[in-house]
Write a protein that holds these residues in place. Sequence first.
Motif, PDB file in Angstrom:
ATOM      1  N   ARG A 196       2.892   2.665  -4.989  1.00  0.00           N
ATOM      2  CA  ARG A 196       4.169   3.353  -4.839  1.00  0.00           C
ATOM      3  C   ARG A 196       5.197   2.425  -4.196  1.00  0.00           C
ATOM      4  NH1 ARG A 196       3.846   9.248  -4.684  1.00  0.00           N
ATOM      5  NH2 ARG A 196       1.734   9.893  -5.248  1.00  0.00           N
ATOM      6  N   THR A 197       6.466   2.759  -4.377  1.00  0.00           N
ATOM      7  CA  THR A 197       7.501   2.019  -3.657  1.00  0.00           C
ATOM      8  C   THR A 197       7.499   2.463  -2.198  1.00  0.00           C
ATOM      9  OG1 THR A 197       9.330   3.590  -3.883  1.00  0.00           O
ATOM     10  CG2 THR A 197       8.905   2.119  -5.764  1.00  0.00           C
ATOM     11  N   MET A 198       8.271   1.784  -1.381  1.00  0.00           N
ATOM     12  CA  MET A 198       8.367   2.134   0.037  1.00  0.00           C
ATOM     13  C   MET A 198       8.805   3.583   0.224  1.00  0.00           C
ATOM     14  SD  MET A 198      10.451   0.063   2.993  1.00  0.00           S
ATOM     15  CE  MET A 198      12.064   0.441   2.281  1.00  0.00           C
ATOM     16  N   MET A 199       9.567   4.114  -0.744  1.00  0.00           N
ATOM     17  CA  MET A 199      10.036   5.493  -0.650  1.00  0.00           C
ATOM     18  C   MET A 199       9.183   6.456  -1.473  1.00  0.00           C
ATOM     19  SD  MET A 199      12.361   5.025   1.513  1.00  0.00           S
ATOM     20  CE  MET A 199      13.096   6.662   1.591  1.00  0.00           C
ATOM     21  N   GLY A 200       8.001   6.001  -1.893  1.00  0.00           N
ATOM     22  CA  GLY A 200       7.035   6.896  -2.522  1.00  0.00           C
ATOM     23  C   GLY A 200       7.128   7.064  -4.025  1.00  0.00           C
ATOM     24  N   VAL A 201       7.951   6.281  -4.690  1.00  0.00           N
ATOM     25  CA  VAL A 201       8.127   6.398  -6.138  1.00  0.00           C
ATOM     26  C   VAL A 201       6.933   5.774  -6.858  1.00  0.00           C
ATOM     27  CG1 VAL A 201       9.605   5.772  -8.095  1.00  0.00           C
ATOM     28  CG2 VAL A 201      10.620   6.334  -5.872  1.00  0.00           C
ATOM     29  N   THR A 202       6.411   6.455  -7.877  1.00  0.00           N
ATOM     30  CA  THR A 202       5.325   5.933  -8.693  1.00  0.00           C
ATOM     31  C   THR A 202       5.869   5.372 -10.006  1.00  0.00           C
ATOM     32  OG1 THR A 202       4.947   7.991  -9.914  1.00  0.00           O
ATOM     33  CG2 THR A 202       3.806   7.746  -7.787  1.00  0.00           C
TER      34      THR A 202
ATOM     35  N   ALA B 165      -8.675  -8.682  -7.453  1.00  0.00           N
ATOM     36  CA  ALA B 165      -8.860  -7.257  -7.183  1.00  0.00           C
ATOM     37  C   ALA B 165      -7.550  -6.576  -6.826  1.00  0.00           C
ATOM     38  CB  ALA B 165      -9.865  -7.077  -6.051  1.00  0.00           C
ATOM     39  N   PHE B 166      -7.473  -5.287  -7.155  1.00  0.00           N
ATOM     40  CA  PHE B 166      -6.319  -4.491  -6.760  1.00  0.00           C
ATOM     41  C   PHE B 166      -6.349  -4.270  -5.255  1.00  0.00           C
ATOM     42  CE2 PHE B 166      -7.316  -2.935 -11.137  1.00  0.00           C
ATOM     43  CZ  PHE B 166      -6.227  -3.515 -11.757  1.00  0.00           C
ATOM     44  N   SER B 167      -5.180  -4.088  -4.672  1.00  0.00           N
ATOM     45  CA  SER B 167      -5.093  -3.943  -3.216  1.00  0.00           C
ATOM     46  C   SER B 167      -5.349  -2.527  -2.738  1.00  0.00           C
ATOM     47  CB  SER B 167      -3.722  -4.416  -2.728  1.00  0.00           C
ATOM     48  OG  SER B 167      -2.717  -3.540  -3.195  1.00  0.00           O
ATOM     49  N   SER B 168      -5.427  -1.582  -3.658  1.00  0.00           N
ATOM     50  CA  SER B 168      -5.707  -0.196  -3.294  1.00  0.00           C
ATOM     51  C   SER B 168      -6.512   0.443  -4.414  1.00  0.00           C
ATOM     52  CB  SER B 168      -4.410   0.584  -3.066  1.00  0.00           C
ATOM     53  OG  SER B 168      -3.656   0.633  -4.263  1.00  0.00           O
ATOM     54  N   ALA B 169      -7.118   1.579  -4.118  1.00  0.00           N
ATOM     55  CA  ALA B 169      -7.977   2.243  -5.102  1.00  0.00           C
ATOM     56  C   ALA B 169      -7.187   2.928  -6.201  1.00  0.00           C
ATOM     57  CB  ALA B 169      -8.873   3.257  -4.394  1.00  0.00           C
ATOM     58  N   SER B 170      -5.916   3.192  -5.949  1.00  0.00           N
ATOM     59  CA  SER B 170      -5.122   3.984  -6.882  1.00  0.00           C
ATOM     60  C   SER B 170      -3.818   3.302  -7.241  1.00  0.00           C
ATOM     61  CB  SER B 170      -4.813   5.345  -6.250  1.00  0.00           C
ATOM     62  OG  SER B 170      -3.871   6.069  -7.002  1.00  0.00           O
ATOM     63  N   ASP B 171      -3.282   3.685  -8.397  1.00  0.00           N
ATOM     64  CA  ASP B 171      -1.956   3.198  -8.786  1.00  0.00           C
ATOM     65  C   ASP B 171      -0.858   4.099  -8.243  1.00  0.00           C
ATOM     66  OD1 ASP B 171      -2.127   5.477 -10.327  1.00  0.00           O
ATOM     67  OD2 ASP B 171      -1.663   4.485 -12.228  1.00  0.00           O
ATOM     68  N   GLY B 172      -1.238   5.079  -7.441  1.00  0.00           N
ATOM     69  CA  GLY B 172      -0.266   5.963  -6.820  1.00  0.00           C
ATOM     70  C   GLY B 172      -0.011   7.245  -7.573  1.00  0.00           C
ATOM     71  N   THR B 173      -0.472   7.350  -8.810  1.00  0.00           N
ATOM     72  CA  THR B 173      -0.154   8.522  -9.615  1.00  0.00           C
ATOM     73  C   THR B 173      -1.237   9.584  -9.572  1.00  0.00           C
ATOM     74  OG1 THR B 173      -1.111   7.494 -11.592  1.00  0.00           O
ATOM     75  CG2 THR B 173       1.248   7.161 -11.208  1.00  0.00           C
ATOM     76  N   GLY B 174      -2.393   9.273  -8.978  1.00  0.00           N
ATOM     77  CA  GLY B 174      -3.485  10.240  -8.903  1.00  0.00           C
ATOM     78  C   GLY B 174      -3.775  10.660  -7.479  1.00  0.00           C
ATOM     79  N   ASP B 175      -4.936  11.241  -7.276  1.00  0.00           N
ATOM     80  CA  ASP B 175      -5.328  11.740  -5.951  1.00  0.00           C
ATOM     81  C   ASP B 175      -6.336  10.841  -5.257  1.00  0.00           C
ATOM     82  OD1 ASP B 175      -3.755  14.004  -6.295  1.00  0.00           O
ATOM     83  OD2 ASP B 175      -5.365  15.052  -7.360  1.00  0.00           O
ATOM     84  N   ASP B 176      -6.591   9.653  -5.837  1.00  0.00           N
ATOM     85  CA  ASP B 176      -7.641   8.799  -5.287  1.00  0.00           C
ATOM     86  C   ASP B 176      -7.061   7.593  -4.561  1.00  0.00           C
ATOM     87  OD1 ASP B 176      -6.603   7.725  -7.574  1.00  0.00           O
ATOM     88  OD2 ASP B 176      -8.496   6.879  -8.299  1.00  0.00           O
ATOM     89  N   GLY B 177      -5.822   7.745  -4.084  1.00  0.00           N
ATOM     90  CA  GLY B 177      -5.176   6.603  -3.436  1.00  0.00           C
ATOM     91  C   GLY B 177      -5.881   6.174  -2.166  1.00  0.00           C
ATOM     92  N   GLY B 178      -5.865   4.882  -1.930  1.00  0.00           N
ATOM     93  CA  GLY B 178      -6.451   4.317  -0.726  1.00  0.00           C
ATOM     94  C   GLY B 178      -5.444   3.427  -0.052  1.00  0.00           C
ATOM     95  N   PRO B 179      -5.672   3.093   1.189  1.00  0.00           N
ATOM     96  CA  PRO B 179      -4.721   2.233   1.906  1.00  0.00           C
ATOM     97  C   PRO B 179      -4.696   0.825   1.349  1.00  0.00           C
ATOM     98  CG  PRO B 179      -6.721   2.523   3.189  1.00  0.00           C
ATOM     99  CD  PRO B 179      -6.835   3.441   2.016  1.00  0.00           C
ATOM    100  N   ALA B 180      -3.524   0.243   1.326  1.00  0.00           N
ATOM    101  CA  ALA B 180      -3.399  -1.132   0.862  1.00  0.00           C
ATOM    102  C   ALA B 180      -4.106  -2.060   1.834  1.00  0.00           C
ATOM    103  CB  ALA B 180      -1.916  -1.521   0.759  1.00  0.00           C
ATOM    104  N   ARG B 181      -4.793  -3.064   1.288  1.00  0.00           N
ATOM    105  CA  ARG B 181      -5.546  -3.983   2.130  1.00  0.00           C
ATOM    106  C   ARG B 181      -4.858  -5.324   2.254  1.00  0.00           C
ATOM    107  NH1 ARG B 181      -9.544  -1.804  -1.097  1.00  0.00           N
ATOM    108  NH2 ARG B 181      -9.674  -3.700  -2.345  1.00  0.00           N
ATOM    109  N   ARG B 182      -3.736  -5.483   1.556  1.00  0.00           N
ATOM    110  CA  ARG B 182      -3.027  -6.748   1.606  1.00  0.00           C
ATOM    111  C   ARG B 182      -1.679  -6.565   2.258  1.00  0.00           C
ATOM    112  NH1 ARG B 182      -4.159  -8.437  -4.654  1.00  0.00           N
ATOM    113  NH2 ARG B 182      -6.301  -9.117  -4.430  1.00  0.00           N
ATOM    114  N   GLU B 183      -1.171  -7.636   2.821  1.00  0.00           N
ATOM    115  CA  GLU B 183       0.134  -7.593   3.465  1.00  0.00           C
ATOM    116  C   GLU B 183       1.203  -7.283   2.432  1.00  0.00           C
ATOM    117  OE1 GLU B 183       3.182 -10.614   5.798  1.00  0.00           O
ATOM    118  OE2 GLU B 183       1.204 -11.300   5.205  1.00  0.00           O
ATOM    119  N   ARG B 184       2.121  -6.405   2.781  1.00  0.00           N
ATOM    120  CA  ARG B 184       3.217  -6.056   1.869  1.00  0.00           C
ATOM    121  C   ARG B 184       4.359  -7.024   2.063  1.00  0.00           C
ATOM    122  NH1 ARG B 184       7.589  -2.777   2.629  1.00  0.00           N
ATOM    123  NH2 ARG B 184       6.771  -2.014   4.591  1.00  0.00           N
TER     124      ARG B 184
END
Length: 336
Positions: free
Chosen positions: A184-190, A313-332
């Motif tokens: 998601r963007t900083m303001m939550g946009v997917t 590897a992806f930095s989180s479990a989800s692309d933001g559009t589902g319910d399986d989101g995980g915290p980002a593990r890389r510096e933004r």
Amino acid sequence: MTDALSTLLATRDWLMADGATGTNLFNMGLSSGDAPEFWNTDQPDNIRALYRGAVEAGSDIFLTNTFGGNASRLKLHGAQGRVQELNRVGAALGREIADAAGRPVIVAGSVGPTGEIMAPMGSLTHELAVEMFHEQAEGLKAGGADVLWVETISAPEEFRAAAEAAARAGMPWCGTMSFDTAGRTMMGVTSADLAAVVEKLPNPPIAFGANCGVGSSDLMRTVLGFFAQGSERPVIAKGNAGIPKYKDGAIHYDGTPELMADYAVLARDAGVRIIGGCCGTMPVHLRAMREALENRPKGPRPSLDEISGRLGAFSSASDGTGDDGGPARRERRRAR
């Protein structure tokens, strides 16, 4: 009259955009905290070299050195009265380089976020945002930019304001957001949100997409999210050259030219029409990308497994559009 970018898109399956602005200027001696836009008037030969480096590496589109060229950002340096001047000169230097290229090259007037929070969460009203973007757009138009390139946006309200400003200036435009927090963007946009916003605009962009963010693998996952919405509008991908790492007192990006070449091909195969780099992307990366795009055969649209296997590897479990989101593990990172 058809605009120059649409004309070029009609003749090509893909176009290559440029790489980083900030990274390249820091390598030329720009100090952290200084306004890069001042170099348009104070160090014009360096800005010519920036633009020329992208063109000589094979870019069909390059962005002007005007990312922070709005009144809000320039006010931090006491230069809010120089908006039109700095944008006009930044675009004029680009026009000079593009016209000498010997082939069609698009000068894209970079328009970054205002740096303020839009109402109702913040104090920046729609009307004021439109006014700031319009002032910048008029400067870029006067300098000869072919298209406005709105980038690294986080809020849909700011995206809409930029669209209105482009219409007011009578300029074609493109727009990208930065997806850097678990898809998601900083303001939550997917990715799905942006695809929906774009199609509802009275003045939609020629092309839309994603830039910056975390790394090329995450950006590619976002790109697949755009296509999942069924959009037929040209998509832009401008991914960072790897992940930022602090070394020897400075930020370095770990993406190799080979990795960026793989990213460019995966983007093309996914259906992206405009492919470039963002933070950390140097001419050496662009040359590798151009060679790969021209010489590697087109393949099927890549899967998520193929993307993560090739780019990391992806930095989180989800692309933001589902319910399986995980915290980002890389510096933004959001700076260009």
